[in-house]
Design a protein around this motif. Structure first.
Motif, PDB file in Angstrom:
ATOM      1  N   ALA A 259      -3.206  -6.765  -8.064  1.00 16.57           N
ATOM      2  CA  ALA A 259      -3.180  -5.827  -6.383  1.00 16.57           C
ATOM      3  C   ALA A 259      -1.827  -5.357  -6.227  1.00 16.57           C
ATOM      4  O   ALA A 259      -1.069  -6.646  -5.968  1.00 16.57           O
ATOM      5  CB  ALA A 259      -3.777  -6.318  -5.352  1.00 16.57           C
ATOM      6  N   ILE A 260      -1.335  -4.178  -6.085  1.00 14.12           N
ATOM      7  CA  ILE A 260       0.561  -3.644  -5.479  1.00 14.12           C
ATOM      8  C   ILE A 260       0.317  -3.033  -3.779  1.00 14.12           C
ATOM      9  O   ILE A 260      -0.453  -2.986  -3.811  1.00 14.12           O
ATOM     10  CB  ILE A 260       0.445  -2.963  -6.939  1.00 14.12           C
ATOM     11  N   ASP A 261       1.725  -4.272  -3.810  1.00 19.42           N
ATOM     12  CA  ASP A 261       1.591  -3.873  -2.110  1.00 19.42           C
ATOM     13  C   ASP A 261       2.071  -2.446  -2.029  1.00 19.42           C
ATOM     14  O   ASP A 261       3.202  -2.555  -2.594  1.00 19.42           O
ATOM     15  CB  ASP A 261       2.496  -4.797  -1.134  1.00 19.42           C
ATOM     16  N   CYS A 262       1.608  -1.340  -1.911  1.00 23.83           N
ATOM     17  CA  CYS A 262       2.388   0.565  -1.417  1.00 23.83           C
ATOM     18  C   CYS A 262       2.868   0.135   0.142  1.00 23.83           C
ATOM     19  O   CYS A 262       2.688   1.363   0.428  1.00 23.83           O
ATOM     20  CB  CYS A 262       1.775   0.696  -2.188  1.00 23.83           C
TER      21      CYS A 262
ATOM     22  N   GLY B 261      -9.803  -8.524 -19.307  1.00 23.12           N
ATOM     23  CA  GLY B 261      -9.938  -7.209 -19.373  1.00 23.12           C
ATOM     24  C   GLY B 261      -8.806  -7.150 -17.819  1.00 23.12           C
ATOM     25  O   GLY B 261      -8.769  -8.242 -17.060  1.00 23.12           O
ATOM     26  N   ILE B 262      -8.565  -5.977 -17.450  1.00 26.58           N
ATOM     27  CA  ILE B 262      -7.575  -5.621 -16.400  1.00 26.58           C
ATOM     28  C   ILE B 262      -7.324  -4.361 -16.124  1.00 26.58           C
ATOM     29  O   ILE B 262      -7.420  -3.016 -16.447  1.00 26.58           O
ATOM     30  CB  ILE B 262      -5.643  -5.471 -16.988  1.00 26.58           C
ATOM     31  N   SER B 263      -7.654  -4.754 -14.638  1.00 25.86           N
ATOM     32  CA  SER B 263      -7.357  -3.339 -13.645  1.00 25.86           C
ATOM     33  C   SER B 263      -6.498  -3.349 -12.601  1.00 25.86           C
ATOM     34  O   SER B 263      -5.721  -4.532 -12.354  1.00 25.86           O
ATOM     35  CB  SER B 263      -9.223  -2.982 -13.057  1.00 25.86           C
ATOM     36  N   ILE B 264      -6.050  -2.335 -12.483  1.00 27.52           N
ATOM     37  CA  ILE B 264      -4.720  -2.343 -11.570  1.00 27.52           C
ATOM     38  C   ILE B 264      -3.968  -1.391 -10.136  1.00 27.52           C
ATOM     39  O   ILE B 264      -5.747  -0.012 -10.573  1.00 27.52           O
ATOM     40  CB  ILE B 264      -3.245  -1.547 -11.769  1.00 27.52           C
ATOM     41  N   ILE B 265      -5.088  -2.094  -8.687  1.00 27.41           N
ATOM     42  CA  ILE B 265      -5.019  -1.237  -7.156  1.00 27.41           C
ATOM     43  C   ILE B 265      -3.648  -1.311  -6.844  1.00 27.41           C
ATOM     44  O   ILE B 265      -2.564  -2.138  -6.912  1.00 27.41           O
ATOM     45  CB  ILE B 265      -6.048  -2.072  -6.747  1.00 27.41           C
ATOM     46  N   GLN B 266      -3.617  -0.197  -5.883  1.00 31.30           N
ATOM     47  CA  GLN B 266      -2.374   0.451  -4.639  1.00 31.30           C
ATOM     48  C   GLN B 266      -3.265   0.071  -3.901  1.00 31.30           C
ATOM     49  O   GLN B 266      -3.918   0.118  -3.893  1.00 31.30           O
ATOM     50  CB  GLN B 266      -1.290   1.284  -5.366  1.00 31.30           C
ATOM     51  N   TRP B 267      -2.661  -0.608  -2.457  1.00 31.56           N
ATOM     52  CA  TRP B 267      -2.647  -0.780  -1.622  1.00 31.56           C
ATOM     53  C   TRP B 267      -1.802  -0.493  -0.658  1.00 31.56           C
ATOM     54  O   TRP B 267      -0.930  -1.358  -0.501  1.00 31.56           O
ATOM     55  CB  TRP B 267      -4.232  -2.267  -1.466  1.00 31.56           C
ATOM     56  N   SER B 268      -2.414  -0.681   1.102  1.00 30.37           N
ATOM     57  CA  SER B 268      -1.759  -0.616   2.014  1.00 30.37           C
ATOM     58  C   SER B 268      -2.048  -1.137   3.226  1.00 30.37           C
ATOM     59  O   SER B 268      -3.113  -2.257   3.455  1.00 30.37           O
ATOM     60  CB  SER B 268      -0.926   0.231   2.637  1.00 30.37           C
ATOM     61  N   SER B 269      -2.900  -0.160   3.980  1.00 27.75           N
ATOM     62  CA  SER B 269      -3.556  -0.377   4.963  1.00 27.75           C
ATOM     63  C   SER B 269      -4.701  -0.562   4.716  1.00 27.75           C
ATOM     64  O   SER B 269      -5.682  -0.568   3.551  1.00 27.75           O
ATOM     65  CB  SER B 269      -3.334   1.066   5.999  1.00 27.75           C
ATOM     66  N   GLU B 270      -6.002  -0.685   6.330  1.00 27.95           N
ATOM     67  CA  GLU B 270      -6.897  -1.185   6.057  1.00 27.95           C
ATOM     68  C   GLU B 270      -8.096  -0.033   5.067  1.00 27.95           C
ATOM     69  O   GLU B 270      -9.047  -0.887   4.450  1.00 27.95           O
ATOM     70  CB  GLU B 270      -7.837  -1.060   7.151  1.00 27.95           C
ATOM     71  N   ARG B 271      -7.295   1.428   5.169  1.00 26.31           N
ATOM     72  CA  ARG B 271      -8.287   2.016   4.619  1.00 26.31           C
ATOM     73  C   ARG B 271      -8.175   2.530   3.533  1.00 26.31           C
ATOM     74  O   ARG B 271      -8.448   3.898   2.754  1.00 26.31           O
ATOM     75  CB  ARG B 271      -8.750   3.108   6.063  1.00 26.31           C
TER      76      ARG B 271
END
Length: 252
Positions: free
Chosen positions: A32-35, A73-83
């Motif tokens: 999970a990458i901080d964006c 198994g690998i997956s990558i997620i980008q995230w920032s705010s609540e939604r």
């Protein structure tokens, strides 16, 4: 007689069939990458290149195939705010160097899908936990690799989110980027990580991220005890030390 045969065929075809069995893997891992808005484009690029380089490292590639199943198994997620959470790289099965190289190429070509926002580690954790559902794999361990350069400041309470994720048997590891928060690793230890053999890796800034993500992935893939991880260096670092001084300056 023909009618009876047709009836039997129709009946057999109407019976629900169970889906294909999930593929056994040593670990299912969400990166999970901080964006959030605190991460500029250059810092995002450093995260991406660091992660891609890690999957090309021979030590990481060996670790992928040296488990019981020889697969992860690998997956990558980008995230920032609540939604704001997006799946940037869908679940990939890695069984050796070729798969890892392909993933590295995919990571390198990965666009930034979230360009701003607050820091909702809590909601990113829940989104990551839900992404394990129906991924077609069954791992001995399920791990969320949460990277961030700040504290949770929006969305669900971090304690509630962590408790919900841990209740599913998912381990939360942390990568604290101490770019602006010198004690961020302590925050991760107290409020973010949890589960079996959970640990926090530290990057002092985004330039140091490539070292930290290598150490973190190696420790997760090889399940190296926490006390043994601090001295790990990626293979490129050994090659750099073998260069002449003027060559080192050009490499930086």
């Amino acid at each position: 007689m023909l009618r009876l045969v047709c009836f039997i065929l129709v009946f057999v075809c109407s019976i629900p069939r169970s889906g294909a069995a999930d593929i056994p893997v040593d670990m299912e891992l969400v990166l999970a990458i901080d964006c959030s808005s605190s991460v500029d484009d250059e810092e995002f690029a450093l995260q991406v290149s660091g992660m891609a380089n890690a999957f090309r490292d021979p030590m990481i590639q060996d670790a992928i195939q040296n488990g019981v199943e020889g697969a992860v198994g690998i997956s990558i997620i980008q995230w920032s705010s609540e939604r704001f959470q997006n799946v940037a790289v869908r679940w990939r099965l890695l069984t050796g160097p070729a798969d890892a190289d392909n993933l590295a190429n995919e990571i390198e070509a990965m666009p930034r899908t979230i360009g701003t926002g607050a820091t909702s580690i809590a909601n990113a954790l829940l989104f990551s936990a839900n992404s394990f559902n129906g991924n077609g794999m069954e791992g001995y361990r399920r791990v969320i690799d949460m990277s961030a350069d700040g504290e949770n400041n929006q969305g669900l309470d971090i304690h509630i989110a962590r408790a919900q994720v841990l209740a599913r048997g998912i381990t939360i590891n942390g990568l604290a980027i101490r770019n602006e928060f010198p004690n961020l690793d302590m925050y991760f230890e107290d409020r973010v990580i949890g589960g079996e053999r959970a640990f926090t890796e530290v990057a002092k800034d985004y330039e140091d991220y490539r070292n930290a993500i290598f150490r973190k992935l190696f420790r997760e893939l090889r399940d190296v005890p926490v006390a043994d991880g601090s001295g790990l260096d990626p293979s490129w670092k050994e090659a750099l030390l073998m260069q002449q001084p003027e060559e080192r300056l050009q490499t930086r």
